[in-house]
Design an enzyme around this catalytic site. Structure first.
Site, PDB file in Angstrom:
ATOM      1  N   GLU A 268      42.895  69.631  76.448  1.00  0.00           N
ATOM      2  CA  GLU A 268      42.948  69.791  77.900  1.00  0.00           C
ATOM      3  C   GLU A 268      42.094  68.688  78.493  1.00  0.00           C
ATOM      4  O   GLU A 268      40.874  68.664  78.305  1.00  0.00           O
ATOM      5  CB  GLU A 268      42.436  71.156  78.355  1.00  0.00           C
ATOM      6  N   CYS A 302      38.274  71.022  86.113  1.00  0.00           N
ATOM      7  CA  CYS A 302      39.488  70.257  85.836  1.00  0.00           C
ATOM      8  C   CYS A 302      40.694  70.796  86.585  1.00  0.00           C
ATOM      9  O   CYS A 302      41.653  70.066  86.823  1.00  0.00           O
ATOM     10  CB  CYS A 302      39.761  70.236  84.326  1.00  0.00           C
TER      11      CYS A 302
END
Length: 537
Positions: A268, A302
């Site tokens: 990720e 994020c």
């Protein structure tokens, strides 16, 4: 810390003076760090004050092989235990985490500088995920049947086995969610975990290791190695699967090395996430959500939003509401719930934010609110900032800022909005706001992102633990959460059984081949045509 923890918040003293921990307060935690003799130490700085927190022992690549051997020994015994014992561990973690949350909330704030409400999101996330995995794992990890070659004679079962030792490389911004959360997923599947903690937030993960021990996790099942990229890369040589969360540049280096070693990984990575506000929205509701999406954890998340595309018909009203709500956010340092936004985590983060804003203004962008440092509050505080007229050649247009900065862009139609949202190398999370849910779902399906949230923020996505989360393009690959995230910590084995062969009357391949090299292909051809006619999968 568990029971003998430091009281980080003493209202009788200057609150800022309590952000530096005494060695005796954290010695039990430091003892849990994997590090060889003569190790170096690192003292992260408290974002609220800039003062050093505590000297944490650093691991080196040389410490990894021994830790991996201990992990393998622990994993063999752990995987042999009944699944109900592994799920029971997660439920005990759930209960202890909620019971002791004040301890880890203090640590999270001291190490990350985030507001307490944003620190609590990590506690709530891990507890929610622990419960979900504990209750869903028995079904998701159970052997499943699939149709065999010859129905009635060929049976197939697919089994899932733990990889063995899983490496988890976690960043500084969400240590509890991304560190302990990923570790629990691997553990319930029967794996051991080597967890590389960023030095900035090492105490939080060492606290998590103590929590796991108190919940009944076997010794060496989850080990914390505090270190930099060299330690994370060293893990790849000693694990069977790895999960990496971090920047796109670092993730690509990590994945390249994993490819050389043949180690499967999930990544990720970065994001430049966008929200589209259509022309039929309640602008106040959309603006309130946008504030949460853009400025949670001071924008250091994020899944946060850094690009806002607003239909020109509601642009003026939305921007007015959004700027008003942004300007009203309460910034502050304190181990309580009085602040809406905390500090950036480090001098490096502050420098990046300042550079992006100054660069945007230098290219003609306008600052509607914010755009200034707040040294009166702490060394790394920066005001939540709204920019307009950010041109394409400004860094803040396409690069991830990872701070409390958002650019607002007008669009004239849904098609223009989708094109603008997709005009990015990244593809992690997006949001669509519209009063017409059919319209919103249709738009969401056209967005190139691993997840799209309609009429809310990424918080509802993250809290929906059954939904897989991950990116496309420069945002990585693989998923955490959901069955996909759990299955990523396992490998599949198909066991195929042909019935009746020994009785001499089965339909095994031996009997088929016995029909002759010209006959058996015709028999199978007819069988395939029959299954097609009967719509048998």
């Amino acid at each position: 810390m568990a029971h003998e923890h430091a009281d980080l918040h003493d209202p009788e003293t200057d609150p800022l003076a309590t952000y530096v921990l005494e060695p005796d307060d954290v010695r039990p935690l430091l003892a849990r760090a994997v590090a060889g003799p003569g190790h170096a130490t690192h003292a992260a700085r408290a974002p609220f004050t800039g003062a050093p927190i505590a000297a944490v022992p650093l691991a080196t690549p040389a410490d990894v092989p021994a830790a991996a051997r201990r992990a393998r020994a622990a994993q063999r015994l752990w995987a042999a235990r009944p699944l109900r014992e592994r799920t029971a561990l997660l439920l005990r973690v759930h209960d202890l985490l909620l019971e002791r949350q004040s301890d880890v909330l203090d640590l999270l704030q001291v190490e990350t500088g985030k507001a307490r409400t944003h620190a609590w999101e990590e506690v709530g996330d891990v507890a929610n995920a622990a419960r979900w995995h504990a209750l869903r794992a028995p079904r998701l990890l159970a052997p499943r049947r699939v149709r065999g070659l010859v129905p009635g004679f060929t049976s197939v079962r697919v089994h899932r086995h733990p990889h063995g030792v899983v490496g988890v490389v976690t960043p500084w911004n969400y240590p509890l969610s991304l560190g302990l959360g990923d570790a629990l997923t691997a553990v319930v599947a029967g794996n051991a975990v080597l967890l590389r903690a960023d030095p900035q937030t090492a105490l939080t993960l060492l606290w998590a290791a103590e929590l796991l021990a108190d919940a009944g996790a076997p010794e060496d099942l989850v080990q914390v190695l505090v270190g930099g990229p060299d330690v994370g890369m060293a893990l790849l040589e000693h694990v069977d699967h790895a999960a990496f969360t971090g920047s796109t540049a670092s993730g690509r280096v990590f994945a390249a090395r994993a490819g050389e070693l043949g180690v499967p990984v999930t990544l990720e990575l970065g994001g430049k996430n966008a929200m589209y506000v259509a022309d039929d929205v309640d602008v106040e509701a959309a603006a309130a959500a946008a504030v949460r999406a853009c400025f949670g954890s001071a924008g250091q998340v994020c899944a946060g939003i850094e690009r806002l595309y607003v239909h020109e018909d509601v642009r003026e009203a939305f921007v007015a509401a959004f700027v008003r709500r942004t300007a009203a956010l309460r910034l502050g340092a304190g181990l309580d719930y009085r602040s809406d936004m905390g500090s950036l985590a480090s001098a490096e983060q502050l420098a990046r934010v300042v550079e992006h804003v100054e660069d945007a203004v230098g290219h003609g962008a306008l600052v509607l609110t914010g755009g200034a440092q707040r040294p009166d509050l702490g060394p790394y505080f920066y005001e939540p900032t709204v920019l307009v007229e950010v041109p394409r050649d400004a860094r803040a247009f396409g690069e991830e800022t990872f701070g409390p900065v958002v650019a607002v862009h007008p669009v004239a139609s849904d098609d223009e909005a989708v094109a603008a949202v997709n005009d990015s190398a990244y593809g992690l999370v997006a949001a669509v706001w519209s009063a017409d849910l059919r319209r919103a779902r249709s738009l969401a399906a056209r967005v190139r992102a691993g997840a799209v949230v309609v009429n809310e923020t990424h918080h509802t996505l993250w809290g929906s633990v059954g939904a897989p989360i991950g990116g496309v393009g420069a945002s990585g690959y693989g998923r955490r959460h959901g069955r996909e995230g759990l299955w990523a910590t396992t490998w599949e084995q198909a066991v195929v059984v042909q019935r009746g062969v020994h009785a001499g009357r089965g339909l095994g391949m031996a009997e088929l081949h016995g029909l002759g090299t010209e006959v058996w292909p015709r028999v199978l051809t007819r069988a395939l045509e029959l299954q097609r006619a009967l719509r048998l999968p």
